[in-house]
Design an enzyme around this catalytic site. Structure first.
Site, PDB file in Angstrom:
ATOM      1  N   LYS A  74      33.120  33.294  45.807  1.00 22.40           N
ATOM      2  CA  LYS A  74      31.676  33.468  45.985  1.00 22.40           C
ATOM      3  C   LYS A  74      30.986  32.181  46.398  1.00 22.40           C
ATOM      4  CE  LYS A  74      31.571  37.509  42.977  1.00 22.40           C
ATOM      5  NZ  LYS A  74      32.943  37.550  42.434  1.00 22.40           N
ATOM      6  N   ARG A  75      31.482  31.528  47.440  1.00 23.51           N
ATOM      7  CA  ARG A  75      30.876  30.312  47.939  1.00 23.51           C
ATOM      8  C   ARG A  75      29.701  30.620  48.879  1.00 23.51           C
ATOM      9  NH1 ARG A  75      33.692  28.822  44.235  1.00 23.51           N
ATOM     10  NH2 ARG A  75      35.020  26.979  44.230  1.00 23.51           N
TER      11      ARG A  75
END
Lengths: 219, 219
Positions: B40-41
């Protein structure tokens, strides 16, 4: 507390070695500096809790930037650490911030970034929570300050990204509450030769003196 | 291609050692498995580009989950890698997903997660981009499929989080396009004693057979 140093974990790109370098860098910072891990994490609760341990306990950062998209249960685990800070993305400094952050609610007539600020204020006090508000949004920073008069803002976008420090300070620095102005690239890329240390120090000092000027007007 | 294994980088909480363990784990996966880094960057462009290198080049993952809050220029750097996939958060499976993802636009009357899907479709084709759509949103998954008929969905929330695999498959698995159903906790926490390998294998096999049943109905 002395001025701010911000740590951006871009050296993750180097893999395990990058993490080693980051830990060593953080360990080499003398006591008394406020260390921000600008990692923009945010996941379901059990994963956020483990990210929090990584940055607050392993790395020993004082603060971590967090992305709000997944809502309350993705943010709260970061708030369970004594004397640590969550810095929640509200209105960021990049061009793409207009894509979703400006979406205006049919019901509340507030924009997404305003919703983020209003909801998050119910999750944590100004003693634990700050907001990211980009310096490139100087035109809006006055109304954002009204929405969250007691909360510190982390302000990226001064320097390389073109934000105006004077304008931001005029609108959002008050005698009750402050700003953390994060200047990264114009300092860390101040020079790429043997003169780097001096060039970076000069650039950082320049910003620090500008900020000191604004602070002195308040007292 | 064989069934899916998903890697969640929670071992970051162990610090540098955790990254070592993660690399070793990924290296021990035999060829032919699709490796998803559920990290989840999402950050400004230059930082996203470095995150992309970390996960696509260093870790050699095939896909990475990405948070959309910061918009186009935070997502695009992840799309510059050949044969790699971006899996963008749309409607997640956690309770907090209601906080912001359901905010309805005054202008388009679309909810935030629908805006994310509609905009992101203009950034990348179904050959590079997928969306996270939680199994706990089974009631909505039919309309989400209509919004993105050609795109794969990564579907968390089956198992521990209570999502219904049958219902999700009925609404979103089509002969044109599929689902990656990600079952993590009910597999990795299947047992904590010496019988772990067998218990985890049984649990994974159970889900695999359920999915195979749905796939066979399509052909």
């Amino acid at each position: 507390m002395q001025p701010i140093k911000s740590i951006r974990p871009f050296i993750e790109a180097l893999g395990t070695e990058g993490w080693d370098i980051m830990y060593q860098t953080v360990q080499s910072i003398p006591p008394g500096y406020f260390i921000i891990a600008d990692a923009k994490r945010g996941d379901i609760g059990n994963t956020s809790a483990l990210y929090a341990r990584a940055f607050f306990e392993q790395l020993n950062a004082h603060a971590l930037t967090v992305a709000p998209y997944m809502g309350e249960d993705s943010v709260k685990p970061f708030l369970n650490f004594k004397d640590k800070w969550v810095i929640l993305l509200a209105h960021t400094s990049n061009p793409g911030s207009a894509d979703f952050q400006l979406l205006e609610s049919k019901v509340t007539h507030r924009k997404l970034y305003e919703e983020v600020i209003c909801k998050a204020k119910t999750w944590a006090s100004a003693q634990q929570l700050m907001f990211v508000v980009g310096a490139t949004r100087a035109d809006k920073i006055k109304s954002i300050r009204q929405l969250a008069p007691d909360y510190f803002f982390l302000v990226p976008g001064v320097g390389t990204q073109g934000g105006d420090l004077d304008e931001v300070s005029r609108h959002a620095l008050t005698s009750e509450c402050g700003l953390l102005v994060n200047v990264s690239r114009s300092v860390i890329y101040a020079a790429s030769d043997a003169g780097f240390a001096r060039a970076a120090a000069l650039e950082a000092r320049k910003i620090q003196q500008q900020m000191a000027g604004h602070l002195s007007k308040l007292s």
